[in-house]
Every structure is written in C-alpha cells, then in structure tokens.
Scaffold this motif. Sequence first.
Motif, PDB file in Angstrom:
ATOM      1  N   GLY A  56     -53.769 -17.339 -36.496  1.00 24.70           N
ATOM      2  CA  GLY A  56     -55.185 -17.010 -36.384  1.00 24.70           C
ATOM      3  C   GLY A  56     -55.468 -15.967 -35.322  1.00 24.70           C
ATOM      4  N   HIS A  57     -54.495 -15.738 -34.480  1.00 27.84           N
ATOM      5  CA  HIS A  57     -54.594 -14.744 -33.400  1.00 27.84           C
ATOM      6  C   HIS A  57     -54.688 -13.322 -33.954  1.00 27.84           C
ATOM      7  N   ILE A  58     -54.132 -13.105 -35.158  1.00 24.88           N
ATOM      8  CA  ILE A  58     -54.094 -11.768 -35.758  1.00 24.88           C
ATOM      9  C   ILE A  58     -55.269 -11.644 -36.712  1.00 24.88           C
ATOM     10  N   ARG A  59     -56.132 -10.663 -36.446  1.00 20.23           N
ATOM     11  CA  ARG A  59     -57.371 -10.540 -37.214  1.00 20.23           C
ATOM     12  C   ARG A  59     -57.248  -9.648 -38.443  1.00 20.23           C
ATOM     13  N   ASP A  60     -56.464  -8.600 -38.381  1.00 21.51           N
ATOM     14  CA  ASP A  60     -56.331  -7.671 -39.494  1.00 21.51           C
ATOM     15  C   ASP A  60     -55.498  -8.306 -40.606  1.00 21.51           C
ATOM     16  N   SER A  61     -56.036  -8.315 -41.827  1.00 22.97           N
ATOM     17  CA  SER A  61     -55.354  -9.000 -42.926  1.00 22.97           C
ATOM     18  C   SER A  61     -54.047  -8.310 -43.314  1.00 22.97           C
ATOM     19  N   ARG A  64     -51.567  -9.250 -40.692  1.00 26.60           N
ATOM     20  CA  ARG A  64     -51.261 -10.676 -40.856  1.00 26.60           C
ATOM     21  C   ARG A  64     -50.268 -10.876 -41.996  1.00 26.60           C
ATOM     22  N   TRP A 115     -47.916  -8.829 -32.651  1.00 25.37           N
ATOM     23  CA  TRP A 115     -48.496  -9.882 -31.832  1.00 25.37           C
ATOM     24  C   TRP A 115     -49.186  -9.315 -30.598  1.00 25.37           C
ATOM     25  N   TYR A 118     -52.816  -7.602 -30.678  1.00 25.96           N
ATOM     26  CA  TYR A 118     -54.018  -8.426 -30.793  1.00 25.96           C
ATOM     27  C   TYR A 118     -54.198  -9.350 -29.605  1.00 25.96           C
TER      28      TYR A 118
END
Length: 119
Positions: A56-61, A64, A115, A118
């Motif tokens: 969930g720490h990574i926002r860009d799909s 991710r 990682w 973000y």
Amino acid sequence: MIPLTYAVVGLSVVLCVVAVWYAVRDRLIDDRLLAVAALLEVALVVLLVVGLVGLGHIRDSTERATFVAYLVSLPVIPVGTAFLAIKEKSRWAMGSLAVGAFAVAVMSARLLQIWMSYE
C-alpha cells in the motif's frame, strides 16, 4: 525492507561470483553453493512477504504492478537455476546459475529503487 534488500543483493553477488569461478574452473555445483542459493531463497521469500505487506506504500499502479511482478518472480529464479545446475553436468550450468544470480541482484536493486521513490 532496505537492509533486507541489501542482504539479497549481497548474497546474489556472492552466488554470481562463486558460480563464475566454478564455471572457469569447470567444477560442478556442490553443497556449499547450494547452501548459498538456499540462503538467498529464504531471503527472497522474506522479501516477498515484507514487500506484499507494505504494498500500500506504493501509490502508482504501474510501479505497483512492476513491484509485485518482481517480488513474485524473484524466488523462482534461484530455484530454477539451481535445479538446472544440478541436472546439467557442464560448465554452462554454472553460467546459468551466475546469470540467474545477477538477474536477482538487478531486480532486487530495482525493487529498492521503486520502494525508495515512494518513501
């Protein structure tokens, strides 16, 4: 995640260097090299769990998806190349193990790069 990734990269580099040395010396895989590969595999499974927990720490799909694809595929590489090195009785087996270890090091470094972008 950061110290674990450094440990994975370090183990991968050690495995790669030793596998290249074995290939140059025309040696087959032995228990010590399998132990390094097994230790790398354990570290990769721990990295998989830690990475999936913190996803969930990574926002860009897109990032991710890349992160998850790397996380899931990384533990397969040492197992596959070690199995190939056991079955193939030539110096090329050690070459494939070295290439697999190098791929793990590069992919793990890319995981850390995603990682850290973000954080």
